[in-house]
Motif scaffolding. Structure first.
Motif, PDB file in Angstrom:
ATOM      1  N   SER A   1       6.290   1.010  -0.437  1.00  0.00           N
ATOM      2  CA  SER A   1       5.337   0.828   0.691  1.00  0.00           C
ATOM      3  C   SER A   1       6.068   0.702   1.985  1.00  0.00           C
ATOM      4  O   SER A   1       5.376   0.251   3.030  1.00  0.00           O
ATOM      5  CB  SER A   1       4.317  -0.495   0.405  1.00  0.00           C
ATOM      6  OG  SER A   1       3.443  -0.672   1.252  1.00  0.00           O
TER       7      SER A   1
ATOM      8  N   ARG B   1       0.865  -1.210   0.130  1.00  0.00           N
ATOM      9  CA  ARG B   1       0.070  -0.128   0.023  1.00  0.00           C
ATOM     10  C   ARG B   1       0.853   1.227  -0.107  1.00  0.00           C
ATOM     11  O   ARG B   1       0.849   2.094   0.985  1.00  0.00           O
ATOM     12  CB  ARG B   1      -0.914  -0.045   1.194  1.00  0.00           C
ATOM     13  CG  ARG B   1      -0.350  -0.418   2.730  1.00  0.00           C
ATOM     14  CD  ARG B   1      -1.092  -0.797   3.647  1.00  0.00           C
ATOM     15  NE  ARG B   1      -2.441  -0.114   3.631  1.00  0.00           N
ATOM     16  CZ  ARG B   1      -3.839  -0.539   3.441  1.00  0.00           C
ATOM     17  NH1 ARG B   1      -3.980  -2.013   2.670  1.00  0.00           N
ATOM     18  NH2 ARG B   1      -4.782   0.180   3.648  1.00  0.00           N
TER      19      ARG B   1
ATOM     20  N   SER C   1       2.042  -1.724  -5.942  1.00  0.00           N
ATOM     21  CA  SER C   1       0.854  -1.958  -5.088  1.00  0.00           C
ATOM     22  C   SER C   1       0.277  -3.304  -5.520  1.00  0.00           C
ATOM     23  O   SER C   1      -0.898  -3.716  -4.701  1.00  0.00           O
ATOM     24  CB  SER C   1      -0.205  -0.690  -5.252  1.00  0.00           C
ATOM     25  OG  SER C   1      -0.733  -0.579  -6.446  1.00  0.00           O
TER      26      SER C   1
ATOM     27  N   SER D   1       0.924   6.673 -10.128  1.00  0.00           N
ATOM     28  CA  SER D   1       0.379   5.412  -9.570  1.00  0.00           C
ATOM     29  C   SER D   1       1.672   4.260  -9.382  1.00  0.00           C
ATOM     30  O   SER D   1       2.404   4.300 -10.270  1.00  0.00           O
ATOM     31  CB  SER D   1      -0.436   5.026 -10.770  1.00  0.00           C
ATOM     32  OG  SER D   1      -0.012   4.808 -12.054  1.00  0.00           O
ATOM     33  N   ALA D   2       1.582   3.625  -8.364  1.00  0.00           N
ATOM     34  CA  ALA D   2       2.689   2.742  -7.930  1.00  0.00           C
ATOM     35  C   ALA D   2       2.232   1.293  -8.332  1.00  0.00           C
ATOM     36  O   ALA D   2       1.296   0.473  -7.825  1.00  0.00           O
ATOM     37  CB  ALA D   2       2.690   2.551  -6.637  1.00  0.00           C
ATOM     38  N   THR D   3       3.053   0.761  -9.387  1.00  0.00           N
ATOM     39  CA  THR D   3       2.819  -0.577  -9.964  1.00  0.00           C
ATOM     40  C   THR D   3       2.981  -1.546  -8.826  1.00  0.00           C
ATOM     41  O   THR D   3       2.339  -2.655  -8.819  1.00  0.00           O
ATOM     42  CB  THR D   3       3.728  -0.986 -11.109  1.00  0.00           C
ATOM     43  OG1 THR D   3       3.577   0.284 -11.910  1.00  0.00           O
ATOM     44  CG2 THR D   3       3.702  -2.211 -11.698  1.00  0.00           C
TER      45      THR D   3
ATOM     46  N   VAL E   1      -2.736  10.721  -6.364  1.00  0.00           N
ATOM     47  CA  VAL E   1      -2.748   9.049  -6.347  1.00  0.00           C
ATOM     48  C   VAL E   1      -3.904   8.711  -7.282  1.00  0.00           C
ATOM     49  O   VAL E   1      -4.745   8.771  -7.105  1.00  0.00           O
ATOM     50  CB  VAL E   1      -2.690   8.307  -5.205  1.00  0.00           C
ATOM     51  CG1 VAL E   1      -2.378   6.878  -5.448  1.00  0.00           C
ATOM     52  CG2 VAL E   1      -1.201   8.817  -4.435  1.00  0.00           C
TER      53      VAL E   1
ATOM     54  N   SER F   1      -3.279   2.913  -8.376  1.00  0.00           N
ATOM     55  CA  SER F   1      -2.547   2.310  -7.155  1.00  0.00           C
ATOM     56  C   SER F   1      -3.846   1.936  -6.232  1.00  0.00           C
ATOM     57  O   SER F   1      -4.544   2.375  -6.070  1.00  0.00           O
ATOM     58  CB  SER F   1      -1.909   3.619  -6.388  1.00  0.00           C
ATOM     59  OG  SER F   1      -0.617   3.685  -6.928  1.00  0.00           O
TER      60      SER F   1
ATOM     61  N   ASN G   1       5.637   7.284 -12.536  1.00  0.00           N
ATOM     62  CA  ASN G   1       5.730   5.838 -11.981  1.00  0.00           C
ATOM     63  C   ASN G   1       6.873   5.989 -10.851  1.00  0.00           C
ATOM     64  O   ASN G   1       7.744   5.707 -11.268  1.00  0.00           O
ATOM     65  CB  ASN G   1       5.873   4.705 -12.758  1.00  0.00           C
ATOM     66  CG  ASN G   1       5.659   3.380 -12.586  1.00  0.00           C
ATOM     67  OD1 ASN G   1       6.345   2.978 -11.684  1.00  0.00           O
ATOM     68  ND2 ASN G   1       4.643   2.989 -13.030  1.00  0.00           N
TER      69      ASN G   1
END
Length: 431
Positions: free
Chosen positions: A327, A241, A357, A353-355, A400, A386, A322
């Motif tokens: 996390s 997360r 996640s 956005s965090a891949t 986000v 995300s 990116n």
């Protein structure tokens, strides 16, 4: 003018799919590839979850004997490279028979459409190598003595095995080796490959990274360092997360990503379709701590600034980020400081956005698979979400992306950081 670098092929094997199309659709849908570990006992571990590749058939790529020699990280690397090279239109190169040695050498150097294979290289890298082979052979020696160790132990475990195998499979005689910088390995391999093309050392490079290190001892090591997350309320898919207030650590993942990078005119001359441009890159070191990021994010910020400068692009032109976004409490916080240093108040309006996640942290493969996600975003003008950002950390005031988002995107940034203080950032542009 500097030689321009384009992406002409991409390939991926990761917890969300064994090819790019499946992976990308699952990313857009916001699906998680994290699950409980079932391959070894977890009762004494601090974390019992991981993101693993599912349903992978190594028999599509290697004979049983070859598969036994090489480790899983090499299996995944080869599969990703095969997909990328197929999309780029570079098929397997065979030595052609000729009447004399000189003619044979000339024929052997030519590939599809007259491509000179001596100008094609491979930086398909891994940070840790074939961990399972190392474990198995040490255990065999301890139980049965040193003469029980396999003669294939060294070639099987060496980190450059994937680059060597891909080069042999496709007859690539340009620069080829393994580059290791922990979690920045894949991104560094892309940046270094782009640099080689710009400098004229190669016309085409297979670039990327991979890892398959989810083993008892590695999970124990990261867990004992208190770096790993656990399932949230019994649900492993909610553990990774980035930027969420309840983040507790990263999720171990495995997978591989490969990109075919090519000098623009070389690609156009053979009719290859560019998917994106790699226009800038920056590589720096924190020089502060072995495992902890620079407290102010200085090293990562410098890599971003250098990537933008090399691309000739102002921070205001970046339409998507990116991030590394592991996390971890310290890592995410330091990264936000780095991004704020570069983008200022506008950072709050740049989609992020965090891949990780969804796929967890692929370590040496993370930067490569995440760069492929950026290429797909530029190609399709779509951003993946995300997931698990239930409550955004107030110290991370970011835009986000929570749901799949359509955009008009020209320039995007990918950044990575690794143990040892290694940082690498890329600027990519829509083709």
């Amino acid at each position: 003018m500097r030689r321009r670098v384009v992406v002409t092929g991409i390939g991926a094997v990761c917890p969300l799919g064994n090819d790019v199309a499946t992976t990308w659709q699952n990313l857009l849908a916001g699906r998680s590839g994290v699950d409980f570990i079932r391959d070894f006992p977890v009762d004494k571990l601090r974390s019992d979850i991981a993101a693993s590749v599912k349903g992978f058939d190594v028999g599509k790529y290697l004979s049983p004997k070859e598969a036994d020699i090489y480790g899983r990280v090499t299996h995944l690397s080869l599969a990703a490279a095969v997909e990328a090279l197929r999309e780029a239109g570079i098929a397997s190169i065979q030595r052609a028979p000729a009447a004399d040695d000189e003619a044979a050498e000339g024929a052997a150097a030519q590939g599809d459409g007259g491509i000179d294979r001596t100008r094609i290289g491979c930086l398909m890298s891994t940070g840790m190598g074939s961990v399972e082979i190392f474990e198995e052979q040490i255990a065999r020696s301890a139980a049965r003595g040193p003469r029980a160790v396999s003669p294939y132990f060294i070639p099987g475990v060496m980190p450059n095995g994937a680059a060597a195998l891909i080069a042999m499979r496709y007859g690539l005689m340009g620069p080829s080796y393994n580059l290791a910088s922990a979690c920045a390995t894949g991104t560094h391999s892309i940046a270094t490959s782009a640099l080689m093309i710009e400098a004229g050392e190669a016309d085409v490079m297979v670039a990327g990274g991979a890892e398959a290190a989810t083993r008892l001892n590695t999970v124990a090591g990261f867990g004992n360092a208190k770096a790993l997350a656990r399932a949230v309320d019994g649900d492993p898919t909610r553990a990774s997360r980035p930027f969420d207030r309840r983040r507790q650590g990263f999720v171990m993942g495995e997978g591989a990503g490969a990109l075919v990078l090519e000098e623009e005119q070389h690609a156009r001359a053979r009719g290859a379709k560019p998917l994106a441009f790699v226009t800038g890159f920056g590589m720096t070191t924190d020089a502060e701590h072995l495992t902890r990021p620079h407290s102010s994010g200085l090293g990562l910020a410098l890599s971003l600034e250098r990537a933008l400068a090399r691309a000739g692009v102002a921070p205001e032109a970046i339409g998507y980020i990116n991030p590394h976004a592991t996390s971890t409490p310290q890592g995410d916080a330091a990264e936000v400081l780095a991004l704020r240093r570069v983008f200022g108040e506008r950072l709050a309006r740049i989609p992020i956005s965090a891949t990780k996640s969804m796929i967890g942290h692929l370590l040496g493969g993370a930067g490569a698979v995440e760069t492929i996600a950026v290429v797909c975003s530029l190609r399709d003008q779509l951003l993946h979400p995300s997931i698990n950002v239930d409550e955004l950390d107030p110290d991370c005031p970011l835009d986000v992306v929570r749901e799949r988002r359509s955009v008009e995107l020209r320039h995007a940034v990918k950044c990575s950081a690794g143990f040892g203080g290694h940082n690498c950032s890329l600027v990519l542009e829509r083709a």
